[in-house]
Enzyme design. Structure first.
Site, PDB file in Angstrom:
ATOM      1  N   ASP A  59       0.866  -1.178   0.000  1.00  0.00           N
ATOM      2  CA  ASP A  59       0.000   0.000   0.000  1.00  0.00           C
ATOM      3  C   ASP A  59       0.903   1.229   0.000  1.00  0.00           C
ATOM      4  O   ASP A  59       2.106   1.132   0.245  1.00  0.00           O
ATOM      5  CB  ASP A  59      -0.878  -0.009   1.263  1.00  0.00           C
ATOM      6  CG  ASP A  59      -1.796   1.206   1.322  1.00  0.00           C
ATOM      7  OD1 ASP A  59      -2.428   1.522   0.297  1.00  0.00           O
ATOM      8  OD2 ASP A  59      -1.867   1.859   2.381  1.00  0.00           O
ATOM      9  N   SER A  60       0.293   2.376  -0.247  1.00  0.00           N
ATOM     10  CA  SER A  60       1.042   3.624  -0.180  1.00  0.00           C
ATOM     11  C   SER A  60       1.500   3.938   1.249  1.00  0.00           C
ATOM     12  O   SER A  60       2.396   4.759   1.439  1.00  0.00           O
ATOM     13  CB  SER A  60       0.178   4.772  -0.688  1.00  0.00           C
ATOM     14  OG  SER A  60      -0.997   4.879   0.099  1.00  0.00           O
ATOM     15  N   TYR A  83      -0.691   8.281  -2.534  1.00  0.00           N
ATOM     16  CA  TYR A  83      -0.735   7.978  -3.958  1.00  0.00           C
ATOM     17  C   TYR A  83      -1.923   8.660  -4.654  1.00  0.00           C
ATOM     18  O   TYR A  83      -1.917   8.836  -5.863  1.00  0.00           O
ATOM     19  CB  TYR A  83      -0.872   6.461  -4.179  1.00  0.00           C
ATOM     20  CG  TYR A  83       0.408   5.668  -4.059  1.00  0.00           C
ATOM     21  CD1 TYR A  83       1.588   6.237  -3.581  1.00  0.00           C
ATOM     22  CD2 TYR A  83       0.436   4.321  -4.442  1.00  0.00           C
ATOM     23  CE1 TYR A  83       2.752   5.486  -3.481  1.00  0.00           C
ATOM     24  CE2 TYR A  83       1.605   3.574  -4.357  1.00  0.00           C
ATOM     25  CZ  TYR A  83       2.753   4.153  -3.871  1.00  0.00           C
ATOM     26  OH  TYR A  83       3.906   3.401  -3.793  1.00  0.00           O
ATOM     27  N   GLY A  84      -2.937   9.031  -3.866  1.00  0.00           N
ATOM     28  CA  GLY A  84      -4.234   9.435  -4.433  1.00  0.00           C
ATOM     29  C   GLY A  84      -4.202  10.628  -5.361  1.00  0.00           C
ATOM     30  O   GLY A  84      -5.071  10.793  -6.206  1.00  0.00           O
ATOM     31  N   CYS A  90      -4.143  -1.153  -2.152  1.00  0.00           N
ATOM     32  CA  CYS A  90      -4.285   0.290  -2.318  1.00  0.00           C
ATOM     33  C   CYS A  90      -5.189   0.486  -3.521  1.00  0.00           C
ATOM     34  O   CYS A  90      -4.920  -0.066  -4.596  1.00  0.00           O
ATOM     35  CB  CYS A  90      -2.903   0.906  -2.572  1.00  0.00           C
ATOM     36  SG  CYS A  90      -2.948   2.612  -3.157  1.00  0.00           S
ATOM     37  N   ASN A  91      -6.260   1.221  -3.318  1.00  0.00           N
ATOM     38  CA  ASN A  91      -7.213   1.398  -4.416  1.00  0.00           C
ATOM     39  C   ASN A  91      -6.593   2.136  -5.590  1.00  0.00           C
ATOM     40  O   ASN A  91      -6.834   1.792  -6.740  1.00  0.00           O
ATOM     41  CB  ASN A  91      -8.440   2.165  -3.913  1.00  0.00           C
ATOM     42  CG  ASN A  91      -9.386   1.296  -3.117  1.00  0.00           C
ATOM     43  OD1 ASN A  91     -10.305   0.718  -3.654  1.00  0.00           O
ATOM     44  ND2 ASN A  91      -9.145   1.177  -1.822  1.00  0.00           N
ATOM     45  N   THR A  92      -5.806   3.177  -5.308  1.00  0.00           N
ATOM     46  CA  THR A  92      -5.234   3.970  -6.394  1.00  0.00           C
ATOM     47  C   THR A  92      -4.281   3.112  -7.230  1.00  0.00           C
ATOM     48  O   THR A  92      -4.320   3.142  -8.466  1.00  0.00           O
ATOM     49  CB  THR A  92      -4.504   5.202  -5.832  1.00  0.00           C
ATOM     50  OG1 THR A  92      -5.359   5.867  -4.895  1.00  0.00           O
ATOM     51  CG2 THR A  92      -4.139   6.162  -6.941  1.00  0.00           C
ATOM     52  N   GLU A 115      -5.169  10.235   9.284  1.00  0.00           N
ATOM     53  CA  GLU A 115      -3.778  10.289   9.758  1.00  0.00           C
ATOM     54  C   GLU A 115      -3.648  11.203  10.977  1.00  0.00           C
ATOM     55  O   GLU A 115      -2.810  10.987  11.846  1.00  0.00           O
ATOM     56  CB  GLU A 115      -2.848  10.773   8.638  1.00  0.00           C
ATOM     57  CG  GLU A 115      -2.882   9.922   7.379  1.00  0.00           C
ATOM     58  CD  GLU A 115      -1.783   8.865   7.303  1.00  0.00           C
ATOM     59  OE1 GLU A 115      -0.833   8.945   8.094  1.00  0.00           O
ATOM     60  OE2 GLU A 115      -1.893   7.960   6.457  1.00  0.00           O
ATOM     61  N   CYS A 148     -11.169   3.365  -0.558  1.00  0.00           N
ATOM     62  CA  CYS A 148      -9.805   3.740  -0.154  1.00  0.00           C
ATOM     63  C   CYS A 148      -9.572   3.014   1.157  1.00  0.00           C
ATOM     64  O   CYS A 148     -10.455   3.000   2.021  1.00  0.00           O
ATOM     65  CB  CYS A 148      -9.701   5.258   0.036  1.00  0.00           C
ATOM     66  SG  CYS A 148      -8.164   5.785   0.849  1.00  0.00           S
ATOM     67  N   THR A 149      -8.393   2.430   1.318  1.00  0.00           N
ATOM     68  CA  THR A 149      -8.172   1.565   2.482  1.00  0.00           C
ATOM     69  C   THR A 149      -8.175   2.309   3.816  1.00  0.00           C
ATOM     70  O   THR A 149      -8.281   1.686   4.865  1.00  0.00           O
ATOM     71  CB  THR A 149      -6.854   0.770   2.329  1.00  0.00           C
ATOM     72  OG1 THR A 149      -5.814   1.677   1.985  1.00  0.00           O
ATOM     73  CG2 THR A 149      -6.997  -0.286   1.257  1.00  0.00           C
ATOM     74  N   HIS A 150      -8.052   3.642   3.779  1.00  0.00           N
ATOM     75  CA  HIS A 150      -8.188   4.408   5.027  1.00  0.00           C
ATOM     76  C   HIS A 150      -9.654   4.518   5.479  1.00  0.00           C
ATOM     77  O   HIS A 150      -9.917   4.744   6.658  1.00  0.00           O
ATOM     78  CB  HIS A 150      -7.685   5.843   4.844  1.00  0.00           C
ATOM     79  CG  HIS A 150      -6.206   6.017   4.984  1.00  0.00           C
ATOM     80  ND1 HIS A 150      -5.322   5.651   4.018  1.00  0.00           N
ATOM     81  CD2 HIS A 150      -5.454   6.547   5.998  1.00  0.00           C
ATOM     82  CE1 HIS A 150      -4.086   5.954   4.414  1.00  0.00           C
ATOM     83  NE2 HIS A 150      -4.144   6.499   5.604  1.00  0.00           N
TER      84      HIS A 150
END
Lengths: 290, 290
Positions: free
Chosen positions: B17-18, B49-50, B80-82, B159, B191-193
């Site tokens: 992932d990013s 990355y987004g 990571c979706n992006t 974050e 998005c994984t967040h």
């Protein structure tokens, strides 16, 4: 002044930042030193710098300086508070040309502006954790009380374009609440994005607190540095120098302002055109890692 | 199934992932496939990355995959979706081991979950601009109406740790307002967040809208893929296999879960320990560019 420096006075200034924020510094240089050419690099692929470690910022800054040196710049401005905080002192011994950052000029003007010796600093996590502003302010005023506060959401809010938004005001109110009871009379906008939130910060802090934007003082300091090194472009401007041109390699034939980025060149160009006094035609994409 | 695949079944899964977001996917893999070992890489130096371009994400993903392959992984999960949106299809032809992303499993479950054929997707600028979810959902349901919305402030809010904060709720309310009048009955947390903001999103969208977390379906899809390739670790677990060990190079001697990052290893470790079901001892710093 030796001959090689004299030859260099028509060379451009290298300016770099993690992304678009440093354009607020480039803008000040354009205003104050209109004869100076600029090569700007924005590290848009690896933005933001504010949450990264010292080692990483040092490595990235070294790559960028090598790139700017390859463009024949005569001096470098680190137009990023985090890179100024983490990388500047480490890199200076490696350099053959002058380099200045935004922290020292900002600290100097804040130390001169305060009346009660109590100064606030807002910036990224990296800048605040480095305590660099405290250290630099105390060189001018050893008794100064310096209170720092990291504001990690300010950069994404600016990037989202929510400059005078109720949400931004609420976020700012929360971050700036930590200055209540501290009695500061001066606040440094210690991140190049933050001048774009100046009016929000001013409304919350009130007119009793002087806001310091290091960009202005950095451009002033750059002018002084160029003078002292005999590097100022004291001609009527490179456009007037064409008669002396001796071929395409002559830097005077190059455009006044050149922009390079590590990603998303079109988005960068649009943002630049929204804040710079001149229209930029292009931002060139380069691979800075190589 | 050929012999080399059979030998590989004790090898770890590579997950990347990013940054920290992909840990929500790693967590699902740990829960659903407890015998599988994991090598996780978080690109914390170059997060997020987004907002980066397709070319940059492709280059970064290629570097990371080479790193994970050097660790002897048997399959790779792009958590990571992006990166799933921009890099997965381009990279698959270059690979000798299976690779899956989070987008296809998320799209599949959303296409199955919707009753009225109207699906919303929230994600980074890159994921939404790529239209990848629309494309993948229509493979299952060609008549589906898919409405996307980029929510660039969600990652920095997570974050910052403001998970159930009035400011986060206000930001979410503004972003999610674009789904009013659309009549969606399903919303993909693309998005994984975002699963960390699940309760905020649920409160705004109401119980009539089903929230899809692709992490769950990705772990399920990974299990199926490993089965189909004969790569599942069907032993009682690598710790039981020591008797077959033939030296320190044997992957069965390696720890169950290994974590690598490109920056700020300590911060990563603390975040990981706040969301993973097991305590991680260490995240190792590596220079992914080299």
């Amino acid at each position: 002044m030796n001959q090689s420096l004299r030859d260099n006075k028509y060379a451009p200034i290298g300016v770099f930042d993690s992304g678009v924020g440093g354009l607020t510094v480039a803008r000040e240089i354009m205003r104050q030193l209109p004869r100076e050419r600029i090569v700007y690099f924005g590290d848009t692929a690896r933005v933001p710098y504010g949450s990264k470690s010292r080692e990483t910022i040092l490595r990235y800054s070294r790559q960028i300086i090598h790139f700017l040196e390859s463009k024949g710049v005569k001096a470098i401005v680190v137009a990023c508070n985090t890179a100024s905080a983490y990388a500047l002192e480490g890199l200076r011994p490696e350099m053959k040309i002058p380099i200045i950052g935004v922290v020292k000029p900002g600290a100097k003007v804040a130390a001169a502006a305060t009346r009660n010796g109590k100064i606030g600093v807002i910036g990224t996590e990296g800048t605040i954790a480095s305590q660099i502003y405290t250290e630099m302010i105390r060189r001018h005023n050893p008794d100064a009380v310096v209170v720092g506060k990291a504001c990690p959401l300010f950069v994404p809010l600016v990037e989202e374009g929510w400059l005078k938004d109720p949400i931004t005001i609420e976020v700012a109110r929360r971050y700036l609440a930590s200055f209540q009871e501290t009695g500061i009379d001066t606040l440094i906008l210690g991140c190049t994005h933050y001048p774009l939130l100046r009016s929000v910060v001013r409304d919350i802090m009130g007119l009793g607190v002087e806001l310091v934007n290091p960009a202005y003082e950095t451009a002033l300091g750059l002018g002084r540095l160029l003078e002292e090194c005999g590097l100022s472009n004291d001609s009527a401007g490179p456009r007037m120098e064409r008669g002396q041109s001796n071929g395409s390699a002559n830097p005077q034939d190059a455009p006044m302002y050149q922009f390079y980025v590590s990603d998303a060149a079109e988005k960068f160009k649009n943002f630049a055109n929204s804040i710079l006094p001149c229209e930029i035609k292009e931002a060139q994409l380069i691979q800075i890692e190589e």
